[in-house]
Design an enzyme around this catalytic site. Structure first.
Site, PDB file in Angstrom:
ATOM      1  N   ASP A 187       0.880  -1.100  -0.163  1.00  0.00           N
ATOM      2  CA  ASP A 187       0.066   0.050   0.053  1.00  0.00           C
ATOM      3  C   ASP A 187       0.691   1.450   0.113  1.00  0.00           C
ATOM      4  O   ASP A 187       2.099   1.282   0.185  1.00  0.00           O
ATOM      5  CB  ASP A 187      -1.010  -0.174   1.382  1.00  0.00           C
ATOM      6  CG  ASP A 187      -2.219   0.476   1.126  1.00  0.00           C
ATOM      7  OD1 ASP A 187      -2.298   1.489   0.112  1.00  0.00           O
ATOM      8  OD2 ASP A 187      -3.108   0.345   1.856  1.00  0.00           O
ATOM      9  N   GLU A 220      -0.573   1.719  -5.229  1.00  0.00           N
ATOM     10  CA  GLU A 220      -0.194   3.283  -5.110  1.00  0.00           C
ATOM     11  C   GLU A 220      -1.551   4.124  -5.604  1.00  0.00           C
ATOM     12  O   GLU A 220      -1.047   5.153  -5.706  1.00  0.00           O
ATOM     13  CB  GLU A 220       1.161   3.469  -5.543  1.00  0.00           C
ATOM     14  CG  GLU A 220       1.450   3.368  -7.154  1.00  0.00           C
ATOM     15  CD  GLU A 220       0.845   4.452  -7.918  1.00  0.00           C
ATOM     16  OE1 GLU A 220      -0.310   4.359  -8.394  1.00  0.00           O
ATOM     17  OE2 GLU A 220       1.814   5.648  -8.164  1.00  0.00           O
ATOM     18  N   GLY A 222      -2.907   4.544  -8.492  1.00  0.00           N
ATOM     19  CA  GLY A 222      -2.962   5.305  -9.486  1.00  0.00           C
ATOM     20  C   GLY A 222      -2.378   6.494  -9.590  1.00  0.00           C
ATOM     21  O   GLY A 222      -2.417   7.214 -10.551  1.00  0.00           O
ATOM     22  N   ASP A 242      -9.766   3.998  -3.896  1.00  0.00           N
ATOM     23  CA  ASP A 242     -10.570   2.735  -3.332  1.00  0.00           C
ATOM     24  C   ASP A 242     -11.803   2.820  -3.952  1.00  0.00           C
ATOM     25  O   ASP A 242     -12.378   3.540  -4.233  1.00  0.00           O
ATOM     26  CB  ASP A 242     -10.550   2.924  -1.851  1.00  0.00           C
ATOM     27  CG  ASP A 242      -9.160   2.598  -1.081  1.00  0.00           C
ATOM     28  OD1 ASP A 242      -8.304   2.367  -1.905  1.00  0.00           O
ATOM     29  OD2 ASP A 242      -9.368   2.053   0.059  1.00  0.00           O
TER      30      ASP A 242
HETATM   31  C1  GLA Z   1      -5.746   1.460   1.496  1.00  0.00           C
HETATM   32  C2  GLA Z   1      -5.941   0.438   0.071  1.00  0.00           C
HETATM   33  C3  GLA Z   1      -7.128  -0.400   0.374  1.00  0.00           C
HETATM   34  C4  GLA Z   1      -6.924  -1.013   1.879  1.00  0.00           C
HETATM   35  C5  GLA Z   1      -6.830  -0.185   2.914  1.00  0.00           C
HETATM   36  C6  GLA Z   1      -6.311  -0.751   4.137  1.00  0.00           C
HETATM   37  O1  GLA Z   1      -6.919   2.565   1.408  1.00  0.00           O
HETATM   38  O2  GLA Z   1      -6.091   1.036  -0.838  1.00  0.00           O
HETATM   39  O3  GLA Z   1      -7.338  -1.524  -0.556  1.00  0.00           O
HETATM   40  O4  GLA Z   1      -5.819  -2.017   1.675  1.00  0.00           O
HETATM   41  O5  GLA Z   1      -5.847   0.912   2.553  1.00  0.00           O
HETATM   42  O6  GLA Z   1      -5.998   0.079   4.933  1.00  0.00           O
END
Ligand code: GLA
Length: 428
Positions: A187, A220, A222, A242
Site C-alpha cells: 500500500d 499506489e 494510480g 479505493d
Molecule cells: C488503502 C488501500 C485499500 C486497503 C486499505 C487498508 O486504502 O487502497 O485497498 O488496503 O488501505 O487500510
C-alpha cells in the site's frame, strides 16, 4: 416479476463471445495480437485493441500469467479480522467450489500486525487476533490447496497505522518468505512524499532475493500512473483510489482503469480494485455488470464479500465459469470500451479479443431505463461481412447462430450482457 422484467433480467450481463476460425497473418506484428488480421479483422483492429505498450520491461517472476483470483479481507471486514475468519474463509472457498474455479489466493489486508515491531525490529502479528501466527495460517491455507497473501505498506505506517515496510524491505520480505506467504499487497500510506517509482522497486528486489515466488501487487492508487512504469516492478498495479460498494464508484473506477488497457498483459495487470459483489450496496444487475466488466478488463478477481455467508445470487455471479474464462483467457488482452451511444453515452459496448480468434463483448446499459444496445462489427474491429454466432455467457446459450454486421439486444437498467461469438463460416 412481470414477463418483461424476466426477459430483461435474462439479458443482464450478456458477455458475447465471438469465435473466428480462419488462420490469418497480420502485416503489422504487435506483441499480443500477431495472429489477428485480415480477412476477418478490419485494419483498425490493432488500434482499437492496442497492446503495443505491453510488457516492455516486464518483471519476470513467472507469476500472474492470468489475472490473480482469490479473496481479500478489506472490502467486507476492514479491520475486523482474525485467524478464525481467515481459516473459515479458506474452508468456505473450498466448500462453495470457488477454489476449484480458480479463487486460490486468501489475502489478509491491513490490521493483521501489532502496532509496533519487536525488539529485533521485526513485524509481529497482533497477538489477540492472530495468536497462532501467520506461518500457522499459511500452513493451514496451503493444506487446503490455497495460497496465502499478506499486506504491507511502502511507507512508515500502513493506512490503519500499523508499521510499514519502507526501509525494512529485506527484513520484511525475508519474514514473509519464512512464513510461506505467496502474495504481497503493498500500500501507499504515510509515504514521506517519496515518489512511488522509488519506493516500490526495493520491495520487488527484496521479494526476488528470497528465492520464493511471491506475487507482488502494487497499491499506489494510480497516483503516478503506474501503468507507465509498474510492469517492471509488480504483477499488478492499482490504477485508481479505493472502490466502494456503489454503482457510482464502480462505474467511475471502470472508466478510469480503461485508460490503461494498452499496458496490460500476461505478467502485469491493471487493477481497478477488489470486487464488491455480494456486499449489498448494488443490485443483482449492477453486480453482474461489475463482475462482467472486471472479467473483460482482465482485472484481478479478488472477492471482497464474506464467502462464509454467500447468497445463491452472489455465488451464481462469482462462479460463472464462462465469465471467469474470459478473465483467465490465455491471450491476456484487456477488453475496453469501444462504442458509446445515447445522449450521455450510457449505452456502451466493451470488447476484447480472446485466444482462438474469439471476441468477448459486453453490452452495458448504464442508462436509467431499459435500452437496446447495438455492437457494430465496425466498432468491434471486424469486417462487416463476417458471420458470427453469439453466445450469452449469463444465459449459457447461443442466442443467434448467424449475426452479420451488428448484434443488438435489449438490456435491463444497469445490466450488462456478456456475449461471445463462435463462427464456422467466416468472411468469404
Ligand atoms: C488503502 C488501500 C485499500 C486497503 C486499505 C487498508 O486504502 O487502497 O485497498 O488496503 O488501505 O487500510
Amino acid at each position: 416479476m412481470t414477463k418483461q422484467k424476466i426477459r430483461n433480467a435474462l439479458l443482464v450481463h450478456l458477455v458475447i463471445l465471438f469465435f473466428f476460425s480462419t488462420s490469418v497473418v497480420s502485416a503489422r506484428v504487435v506483441s499480443l495480437l500477431q495472429n489477428y488480421g485480415n480477412p476477418i479483422f478490419r485494419s483498425n483492429f490493432h488500434s482499437i485493441y492496442d497492446t503495443s505498450k505491453y510488457g516492455v520491461f516486464q518483471l519476470s517472476n513467472g507469476l500472474g500469467k492470468t489475472p490473480q483470483m482469490g479473496w481479500n479481507s478489506w472490502n467486507f471486514f476492514a479491520c475486523n479480522i482474525n485467524e478464525m475468519v481467515i481459516k473459515e474463509t479458506a474452508d468456505a472457498l473450498v466448500s462453495t467450489g470457488l477454489a476449484d474455479l480458480g479463487y486460490v489466493y486468501v489475502n489478509i489486508d491491513d490490521c493483521w500486525s501489532s502496532v509496533t515491531r519487536n525488539l529485533k525490529g521485526q513485524l509481529v502479528p497482533d497477538h489477540k487476533t492472530f495468536p497462532s501466527g501467520i506461518k500457522a495460517l499459511a500452513d493451514y491455507v496451503h493444506g487446503k490447496g490455497l495460497k496465502l497473501g499478506i499486506y504491507s505498506d511502502a511507507g512508515v505506517f500502513t493506512c490503519q497505522v500499523r508499521p510499514g515496510s519502507i526501509f525494512h524491505e529485506t527484513d520484511d520480505a525475508d519474514l514473509f518468505a519464512s512464513w510461506g506467504v505467496d502474495y504481497l499487497k503493498y500500500d501507499n500510506c504515510y509515504n514521506l512524499g517519496i515518489p512511488p517509482k522509488e519506493r516500490y522497486p526495493p520491495m520487488r528486489d527484496a521479494l526476488n532475493a528470497t528465492g520464493q515466488k511471491i506475487f507482488y501487487s502494487l497499491c499506489e492508487w494510480g497516483v503516478e500512473d503506474p501503468a507507465l512504469w509498474a510492469d517492471k516492478v509488480g504483477n499488478s498495479w492499482r490504477t485508481t483510489g479505493d472502490i466502494n460498494d456503489s454503482w457510482a464508484s464502480m462505474t467511475t473506477i471502470a472508466d478510469l482503469n480503461d485508460k490503461w488497457a494498452a499496458y496490460a498483459g500476461p505478467g502485469g495487470w491493471n487493477d481497478p480494485d477488489m470486487l464488491e459483489v455480494g456486499n449489498g450496496g448494488m443490485t443483482y444487475q449492477e453486480y453482474r455488470a461489475h463482475f462482467s466488466i472486471w472479467a473483460l478488463a482482465k482485472a484481478p478477481l479478488l472477492i471482497g464479500c464474506d464467502v462464509r455467508n454467500l447468497t445463491a445470487e452472489t455465488l451464481e455471479i462469482l462462479s460463472n465459469k464462462e465469465v471467469i474464462a474470459i478473465n483467465q483467457d490465455s491471450l491476456g488482452v484487456q477488453g475496453r470500451k469501444v462504442q458509446v451511444s445515447g445522449a450521455d453515452g450510457c449505452r456502451q459496448v466493451w470488447a476484447g479479443p480472446l485466444s482462438g480468434n474469439r471476441l468477448a463483448v459486453a453490452l452495458w446499459n448504464r442508462c436509467s431505463k431499459v435500452a437496446t444496445i447495438t455492437a457494430s462489427w465496425e466498432a468491434l474491429g471486424l469486417e462487416s461481412g463476417v458471420h458470427v454466432s453469439v453466445r450469452d455467457l449469463w444465459q449459457h446459450k447461443v442466442v443467434t447462430g448467424d449475426a452479420v454486421s451488428s448484434f443488438s439486444a435489449r438490456v435491463d437498467i444497469h445490466d450488462c450482457q456478456l456475449i461471445s461469438r463462435v463462427s464456422n463460416h467466416a468472411h468469404q
